[in-house]
Design an enzyme around this catalytic site. Structure first.
Site, PDB file in Angstrom:
ATOM      1  N   ASP A  56    -103.856 -15.137 -42.714  1.00 53.12           N
ATOM      2  CA  ASP A  56    -102.424 -14.806 -42.773  1.00 53.12           C
ATOM      3  C   ASP A  56    -102.269 -13.294 -42.947  1.00 53.12           C
ATOM      4  O   ASP A  56    -103.249 -12.570 -43.109  1.00 53.12           O
ATOM      5  CB  ASP A  56    -101.765 -15.536 -43.946  1.00 53.12           C
ATOM      6  CG  ASP A  56    -102.382 -15.133 -45.282  1.00 53.12           C
ATOM      7  OD1 ASP A  56    -101.891 -14.155 -45.884  1.00 53.12           O
ATOM      8  OD2 ASP A  56    -103.365 -15.766 -45.711  1.00 53.12           O
ATOM      9  N   ASP A 107    -100.575 -11.885 -45.515  1.00 49.00           N
ATOM     10  CA  ASP A 107    -100.063 -11.690 -46.865  1.00 49.00           C
ATOM     11  C   ASP A 107     -98.535 -11.636 -46.800  1.00 49.00           C
ATOM     12  O   ASP A 107     -97.938 -12.283 -45.933  1.00 49.00           O
ATOM     13  CB  ASP A 107    -100.683 -10.437 -47.514  1.00 49.00           C
ATOM     14  CG  ASP A 107    -100.674 -10.495 -49.033  1.00 49.00           C
ATOM     15  OD1 ASP A 107    -101.167 -11.500 -49.579  1.00 49.00           O
ATOM     16  OD2 ASP A 107    -100.190  -9.551 -49.673  1.00 49.00           O
TER      17      ASP A 107
END
Length: 290
Positions: free
Chosen positions: A210, A212
């Site tokens: 991802d 973040d």
């Protein structure tokens, strides 16, 4: 020359290794408590292998509660020479996209609730972690990952946070914009420091799941999306591991970067002042110099 024994510490999503000959889960006792789980041992491509699920099978240990000292001690007791850390991470860089791997070469340690050294009162030691990962081992990980078709970024700074919560938006921006971090995770510290104290070569492969919380188009970290990416990364991680034995070989010379001699001049406590009880606990990690 000595026999190579490769250990893989598997993070979220990786709980075993495929294709091991004579595979067996073994229990290893350590003076630092029980490791995260039993350790899977066997041979892959003619090279001795060991696999330790960092969070335990079933993912039972939070990042803070992983028994890092016991894990590294157990691997050392099994005769491991090279440790590959495979872990999930968030990315602070647009180019380091979900599904990519980052071969980490630096860390910023923001953890605060973990025991970070095998040494202490009664036997003081200071090892260098200026360069906390082994370039030789990192080369092998990069080569194998690329051969498996993974997009790999060589070099990156891993921000180790305590967790288990993910970052606030303010923290994410600070780590990215002011601290120069590239990826963020919760488990590579103090693992890398302890591996250095145990004179083990250590490489870190961070698998991006991802962006973040800093990314304006992705918002906060979503565990559902992370798990979906995690499963794809786990397959890539296993493919990378399969290629390592051929690259590292069944025998190895001393590490050209000195990882396996990190304690050579590190222990400062005079022999007559050393605590026998602590020395007995250090029999595996520091037995070579003690």
């Amino acid at each position: 020359m000595r026999n190579t024994k490769i250990a893989v510490i598997g993070g979220s999503g990786i709980y075993d290794i495929d294709g091991l000959d004579a595979a067996e889960w073994v229990t290893v006792e350590t003076p630092w408590g029980a490791p995260s789980d039993q350790i899977l041992t066997g041979r892959l491509g003619g090279v001795d292998m060991a696999f330790l699920p960092r969070h335990g099978r079933g993912h039972v240990h939070s990042p803070t509660e992983v028994p890092y000292r016991a894990n590294i001690d157990a691997l050392k007791r099994l005769g491991v020479t090279d440790v590959i850390s495979v872990s999930a991470c968030g990315s602070f860089r647009e180019a380091m996209a979900p599904g990519h791997f980052v071969i980490v070469d630096q860390f910023i340690d923001r953890t605060f609730a973990r025991e970070k050294s095998f040494f202490g009162t009664g036997c003081v030691a200071h090892v260098s972690v200026a360069h906390p990962t082994c370039p030789r081992l990192s080369d092998a990980c990069e080569t194998s990952a690329r051969a498996a078709g993974v997009t790999v970024h060589r070099g990156g700074t891993y921000l180790a946070m305590e967790g288990p919560q993910f970052s606030t938006l303010a923290e994410s921006k600070m780590y990215r914009e002011h601290w120069g971090s590239d990826v963020i995770g919760m488990t590579n510290m103090p693992e890398a420091k302890l591996a250095r104290e145990a004179e083990l070569c250590y490489a870190s492969v961070a698998m991006v799941t991802d962006y973040d919380s800093w990314h304006p188009d992705h918002g906060e970290v979503d565990v559902t999306r992370i798990i979906a990416t995690l499963m794809g990364n786990a397959d890539k991680g296993r493919a990378m591991v399969k290629g390592l034995p051929a690259l590292l070989g069944a025998e190895r010379a001393p590490c050209p970067h000195g990882c396996d001699r990190a304690l050579e001049h590190a222990i400062l406590t005079a022999p007559e002042a050393r605590d026998p009880a602590l020395l007995s606990r250090l029999d595996a990690v520091a037995g070579r110099v003690l």
